[in-house]
Design a protein around this motif. Structure first.
Motif, PDB file in Angstrom:
ATOM      1  N   THR A  57       0.822  -1.202   0.000  1.00 53.19           N
ATOM      2  CA  THR A  57       0.000   0.000   0.000  1.00 53.19           C
ATOM      3  C   THR A  57       0.863   1.262   0.000  1.00 53.19           C
ATOM      4  OG1 THR A  57      -1.934  -1.047   0.954  1.00 53.19           O
ATOM      5  CG2 THR A  57      -1.617   1.265   1.500  1.00 53.19           C
ATOM      6  N   SER A  58       1.982   1.233   0.719  1.00 50.46           N
ATOM      7  CA  SER A  58       2.870   2.398   0.751  1.00 50.46           C
ATOM      8  C   SER A  58       3.439   2.682  -0.642  1.00 50.46           C
ATOM      9  CB  SER A  58       3.997   2.169   1.757  1.00 50.46           C
ATOM     10  OG  SER A  58       3.458   2.037   3.061  1.00 50.46           O
ATOM     11  N   SER A 102       6.908   4.164   4.546  1.00 51.72           N
ATOM     12  CA  SER A 102       6.629   2.953   5.317  1.00 51.72           C
ATOM     13  C   SER A 102       5.823   3.295   6.567  1.00 51.72           C
ATOM     14  CB  SER A 102       7.949   2.290   5.722  1.00 51.72           C
ATOM     15  OG  SER A 102       7.709   1.160   6.535  1.00 51.72           O
ATOM     16  N   GLN A 103       4.696   2.646   6.711  1.00 47.55           N
ATOM     17  CA  GLN A 103       3.915   2.843   7.931  1.00 47.55           C
ATOM     18  C   GLN A 103       4.749   2.430   9.144  1.00 47.55           C
ATOM     19  OE1 GLN A 103       2.019   2.145  11.356  1.00 47.55           O
ATOM     20  NE2 GLN A 103       2.332   0.246  10.248  1.00 47.55           N
ATOM     21  N   SER A 104       5.226   1.179   9.125  1.00 41.60           N
ATOM     22  CA  SER A 104       5.924   0.618  10.286  1.00 41.60           C
ATOM     23  C   SER A 104       7.327   1.192  10.454  1.00 41.60           C
ATOM     24  CB  SER A 104       6.031  -0.898  10.132  1.00 41.60           C
ATOM     25  OG  SER A 104       6.787  -1.209   8.963  1.00 41.60           O
ATOM     26  N   THR A 107       9.950  -2.314   7.499  1.00 42.20           N
ATOM     27  CA  THR A 107       9.867  -3.273   6.386  1.00 42.20           C
ATOM     28  C   THR A 107      11.274  -3.564   5.842  1.00 42.20           C
ATOM     29  OG1 THR A 107       7.660  -2.511   5.905  1.00 42.20           O
ATOM     30  CG2 THR A 107       8.796  -3.671   4.128  1.00 42.20           C
ATOM     31  N   SER A 155      -3.734  -1.826   5.712  1.00 42.38           N
ATOM     32  CA  SER A 155      -3.436  -0.417   5.955  1.00 42.38           C
ATOM     33  C   SER A 155      -4.561   0.473   5.439  1.00 42.38           C
ATOM     34  CB  SER A 155      -2.125  -0.078   5.253  1.00 42.38           C
ATOM     35  OG  SER A 155      -1.726   1.218   5.591  1.00 42.38           O
ATOM     36  N   LYS A 240      -6.788  -4.145  -1.155  1.00 43.52           N
ATOM     37  CA  LYS A 240      -7.589  -4.238   0.070  1.00 43.52           C
ATOM     38  C   LYS A 240      -8.556  -5.407  -0.024  1.00 43.52           C
ATOM     39  CE  LYS A 240      -5.734  -2.356   2.107  1.00 43.52           C
ATOM     40  NZ  LYS A 240      -4.684  -1.373   2.327  1.00 43.52           N
ATOM     41  N   GLU A 243      -6.697  -8.921   0.065  1.00 45.29           N
ATOM     42  CA  GLU A 243      -6.027  -9.317   1.309  1.00 45.29           C
ATOM     43  C   GLU A 243      -6.992  -9.627   2.451  1.00 45.29           C
ATOM     44  OE1 GLU A 243      -4.460  -4.846   2.535  1.00 45.29           O
ATOM     45  OE2 GLU A 243      -3.304  -6.556   3.207  1.00 45.29           O
TER      46      GLU A 243
HETATM   47  C1  F6R Z   1      -1.647  -3.649   2.733  1.00 44.66           C
HETATM   48  C2  F6R Z   1      -0.521  -3.554   3.639  1.00 44.66           C
HETATM   49  C3  F6R Z   1       0.850  -3.863   3.142  1.00 44.66           C
HETATM   50  C4  F6R Z   1       1.852  -2.799   3.620  1.00 44.66           C
HETATM   51  C5  F6R Z   1       3.276  -3.188   3.238  1.00 44.66           C
HETATM   52  C6  F6R Z   1       4.271  -2.109   3.597  1.00 44.66           C
HETATM   53  O1  F6R Z   1      -2.832  -3.300   3.345  1.00 44.66           O
HETATM   54  O2  F6R Z   1      -0.688  -3.206   4.780  1.00 44.66           O
HETATM   55  O3  F6R Z   1       0.862  -3.952   1.742  1.00 44.66           O
HETATM   56  O4  F6R Z   1       1.487  -1.571   3.057  1.00 44.66           O
HETATM   57  O5  F6R Z   1       3.621  -4.389   3.881  1.00 44.66           O
HETATM   58  O6  F6R Z   1       4.302  -1.876   4.976  1.00 44.66           O
HETATM   59  P1  F6R Z   1       4.983  -0.597   5.578  1.00 44.66           P
HETATM   60  O7  F6R Z   1       4.224   0.596   5.088  1.00 44.66           O
HETATM   61  O8  F6R Z   1       4.920  -0.768   7.062  1.00 44.66           O
HETATM   62  O9  F6R Z   1       6.402  -0.563   5.064  1.00 44.66           O
END
Ligand code: F6R
Length: 364
Positions: A57-58, A102-104, A107, A155, A240, A243
């Motif tokens: 998603t990012s 990246s959300q987290s 990654t 996400s 979305k 998954e």
């Molecule tokens: C989809 C989803 C994953 C994350 C991907 C990257 O809903 O959550 O595709 O977007 O694993 O994660 P981050 O943004 O944490 O690097």
């Protein structure tokens, strides 16, 4: 906790007006209708090329950003998924800037891509939701999304706040390199500040979208179509859905349909069309007609003006608030999230913990 919601994902979808607002507040000066990013140890206006790298998603947020930055800042942008980028060992321009989303912030592939770019002398920018994460620590400049903790594996609010930050970045690059006037910036800032209210408006369509979802829950395949800024949102909608509901879904650039995927269309394949009434609207409508003519069941997402144009060509519609072109990807993300959520709930899958998936992918 989940409060009054049934799932974290649902709660996080409904938090979006607030967290988009929080993210905007940290970068926008409402008095001057201008954007102020944190100070950077380099002049972003001098960039001759920007490389964006992310996963999932990012990565789709990066595709939207490419469109914005090329169009509003006149800067060429390369976007790649981290697991491809890092092993290709691409050349990187001297004095280039690389952006990691990246959300987290953990990654593994994205982090490895960051380290590669650093070894090639790039300035490192990142957009993360977790400020103490490894990706944040290893960046020269961190732009934070103020989404708050995202618990659902799929996400949602992290994506729309990433887009919010990327919109602010696009405007900043445009201002700094002289492509965007103060007046254009003020116009975009106004459009962005409308978003929390407009997102809240779509959330009121929950029941209607739930009913549409029930109708597609039996499908084996679902297609999502969009053009321009709508194309990455088609990809995101399809991701979305697959998954969390385990229905096979594909996002396609609407103009690519005739080059292959149109062969898939029959009355059993729902087609979700992302179609704000922007300058690509007519083209999207003609792709929609091609699909409808082959028996495709079209669910058409547009504003009142767009819906009036298509009359009864679609089998279902969702009326979206009218929105400035620039802001449409953020707004059109909401109904595709809601649709996936309700399909999954209807099918009884584990919405917050889909099989085979982890929230943070720290393996390569
Ligand atoms: C989809 C989803 C994953 C994350 C991907 C990257 O809903 O959550 O595709 O977007 O694993 O994660 P981050 O943004 O944490 O690097």
């Amino acid at each position: 906790g989940k409060g009054n919601y049934n799932h974290f994902m649902q709660k996080e979808i409904f938090e979006q007006p607030a967290v988009i607002g929080d993210t905007l507040h940290s970068f926008i000066n409402p008095a001057t209708r201008s954007i102020k990013l944190p100070d950077m140890p380099f002049n972003i206006g001098d960039a001759t090329r920007l490389t964006i790298v992310a996963c999932g998603t990012s990565f789709y947020a990066g595709l939207v950003a490419k469109h914005w930055i090329e169009r509003y800042a006149g800067l060429g942008v390369d976007v790649d998924v981290a697991s491809e980028f890092r092993y290709r060992c691409p050349p990187m321009p001297k004095g280039g800037i690389a952006l990691f989303i990246s959300q987290s912030g953990e990654t593994a592939d994205t982090l490895a891509a960051l380290r590669y770019a650093k070894s090639k002398g790039q300035k490192i920018l990142s957009i993360v939701n977790v400020p103490e994460s490894t990706i944040a620590r290893e960046s020269d400049v961190v732009l934070q999304t103020y989404a708050g903790p995202e618990i659902g594996v799929a996400s949602t609010k992290a994506f729309t706040t990433q887009l919010t930050v990327l919109a602010c970045l696009a405007v900043t690059i445009g201002r700094e390199n002289g492509s965007l006037s103060a007046k254009d910036e003020a116009g975009i800032v106004s459009a962005l500040t409308e978003l929390p209210k407009q997102v809240a408006e779509i959330l009121h369509h929950d029941e209607e979208i739930r009913n549409l979802a029930i109708n597609i829950a039996d499908a084996r395949d679902v297609l999502y179509l969009g053009r321009g800024l709508g194309y990455p949102i088609a990809l995101e909608g399809a991701l979305k859905l697959k998954e969390i509901s385990y229905i096979h879904a594909e996002g396609y650039a609407a103009g690519e349909m005739k080059h292959g995927p149109i062969a898939l269309i029959d009355p059993l394949v729902p087609i979700i069309v992302i179609a704000p009434s922007d300058d690509l609207f007519e083209k999207t409508v003609s792709n929609m007609q091609e699909a409808a003519a082959r028996g495709g069941r079209v669910i058409f997402l547009s504003d009142a003006k767009g819906l009036e144009t298509i009359g009864d060509m679609a089998s279902a519609t969702v009326e979206m608030p009218a929105v400035a072109d620039f802001a449409s990807p953020i707004l059109y993300t909401i109904p595709v999230q809601m649709l996936a959520y309700h399909v999954a709930v209807h099918k009884g899958t584990d919405v917050d913990q889909p099989r085979n998936l982890a929230k943070s992918v720290t393996v390569e």
